[in-house]
Design an enzyme around this catalytic site. Structure first.
Site, short mmCIF file in Angstrom:
data_model
loop_
_atom_site.label_atom_id
_atom_site.label_comp_id
_atom_site.label_asym_id
_atom_site.label_seq_id
_atom_site.Cartn_x
_atom_site.Cartn_y
_atom_site.Cartn_z
N SER A 9 -47.73 14.65 -49.96
CA SER A 9 -46.52 15.46 -49.91
C SER A 9 -46.81 16.78 -49.21
CB SER A 9 -46.04 15.76 -51.33
OG SER A 9 -45.12 16.85 -51.31
N HIS A 32 -44.96 12.25 -47.17
CA HIS A 32 -43.88 12.38 -48.15
C HIS A 32 -43.17 13.72 -47.92
CE1 HIS A 32 -42.11 11.19 -52.06
NE2 HIS A 32 -42.11 12.47 -52.34
N ASP A 34 -40.30 16.16 -49.19
CA ASP A 34 -39.43 16.45 -50.34
C ASP A 34 -38.20 17.22 -49.89
OD1 ASP A 34 -40.97 15.53 -52.78
OD2 ASP A 34 -42.49 16.75 -51.80
N MET A 36 -34.80 18.94 -50.93
CA MET A 36 -34.17 19.47 -52.15
C MET A 36 -32.97 20.33 -51.77
SD MET A 36 -37.54 20.61 -54.26
CE MET A 36 -39.05 19.65 -54.21
N HIS A 65 -38.00 11.93 -49.63
CA HIS A 65 -37.63 11.83 -51.05
C HIS A 65 -36.48 12.79 -51.26
CE1 HIS A 65 -38.92 12.65 -55.50
NE2 HIS A 65 -37.76 12.04 -55.41
N MET A 67 -34.06 14.68 -53.23
CA MET A 67 -33.70 15.22 -54.54
C MET A 67 -32.43 16.02 -54.34
SD MET A 67 -37.53 16.15 -55.72
CE MET A 67 -38.25 16.04 -54.10
N MET A 136 -40.96 8.91 -61.10
CA MET A 136 -41.41 10.32 -61.13
C MET A 136 -42.28 10.55 -62.36
SD MET A 136 -40.37 11.89 -58.43
CE MET A 136 -40.79 13.57 -58.92
N ASP A 174 -45.06 9.72 -58.22
CA ASP A 174 -45.04 11.05 -57.62
C ASP A 174 -45.03 12.08 -58.74
OD1 ASP A 174 -44.55 13.39 -56.24
OD2 ASP A 174 -42.56 12.81 -55.53
#
Length: 221
Positions: A9, A32, A34, A36, A65, A67, A136, A174
């Site tokens: 990540s 990865h 993230d 958000m 990913h 979120m 998660m 993760d």
């Protein structure tokens, strides 16, 4: 189970030099990313434009990913931005099967994530629609959190379901993945591992990837 994959990540990398940071991890199976939105989780990071720039700057496949709220509307844009794999949270998707099919139709691998408190059982029937399932092992939102051992039984149950259905869906974990915790996750049946702090706080991030891979392979059932 599939072969062991390590997907570092970049949440713990230097955001001002992400191209250079990704160049430090040539041994990664995927990167990865993230994403958000400061709504689904209390943090704000990358959007599709940033992801598109990253995709142009590396040959390593990107694993986004998401979120974010309203995943149904936004997820397909990340395939268009160049992500090889797009993970949506089931808690943020109104129509997860339709969304997984849209991601696949756009040419991406479809993945579904579950927060620590979300049970896997209600989603057993839609596992064949997924290329990957993400369990998660911390509450999503911030890097550097401590691994939650309470998620291990869920990883085991998810692995048993995947085996029972005979699907090739990868099982990703993760959150707090390190040399210490990756063995427990691999024993429980995970085969894809996201590691953030463990990789980017190491003196040699790529050597840490190799160490994590070896530890996971040695611990597999």
């Amino acid at each position: 189970m599939g072969h062991v994959q390590i997907t570092p990540s970049i949440l713990n990398a230097d955001f001002a030099a992400l191209g250079a940071e990704i160049a430090r991890i040539p041994g990664a199976d995927m990167v990865h990313v993230d994403v958000m939105d400061n709504h689904f989780v209390p943090n704000l990071t990358f959007g599709p434009t940033m992801v598109e720039a990253l995709a142009r700057s590396t040959s390593i496949p990107l694993d986004a990913h998401l979120m974010i709220e309203d995943a149904d509307r936004h997820a397909p844009a990340y395939v268009e931005a160049g992500c090889a794999s797009v993970t949506f949270h089931v808690e943020a998707a109104r129509a997860p099967v339709r969304l997984a099919r849209e991601i696949r139709a756009a040419g991406g691998r479809a993945s579904m994530a579950l927060r620590p408190a979300t049970p896997i059982e209600p989603y057993e029937d839609l596992l064949p629609e997924l290329d990957m399932l993400l369990i998660m092992t911390v509450e999503p939102g911030f890097g550097g959190q401590k691994f939650l051992d309470l998620c291990l039984p869920k990883i085991r149950r998810a692995r048993a379901m995947l085996d029972r259905h005979g699907v090739a869906t990868a099982l990703q974990v993760d959150g707090g993945v390190s040399l210490d915790t990756i063995t427990r996750c691999a024993e429980a049946g995970a085969d894809v591992f996201v590691a953030g702090s463990a990789v980017y706080s190491a003196e040699d991030p790529d050597a840490m990837i190799a160490s994590l891979r070896a530890a996971a392979e040695a611990a597999r059932p």
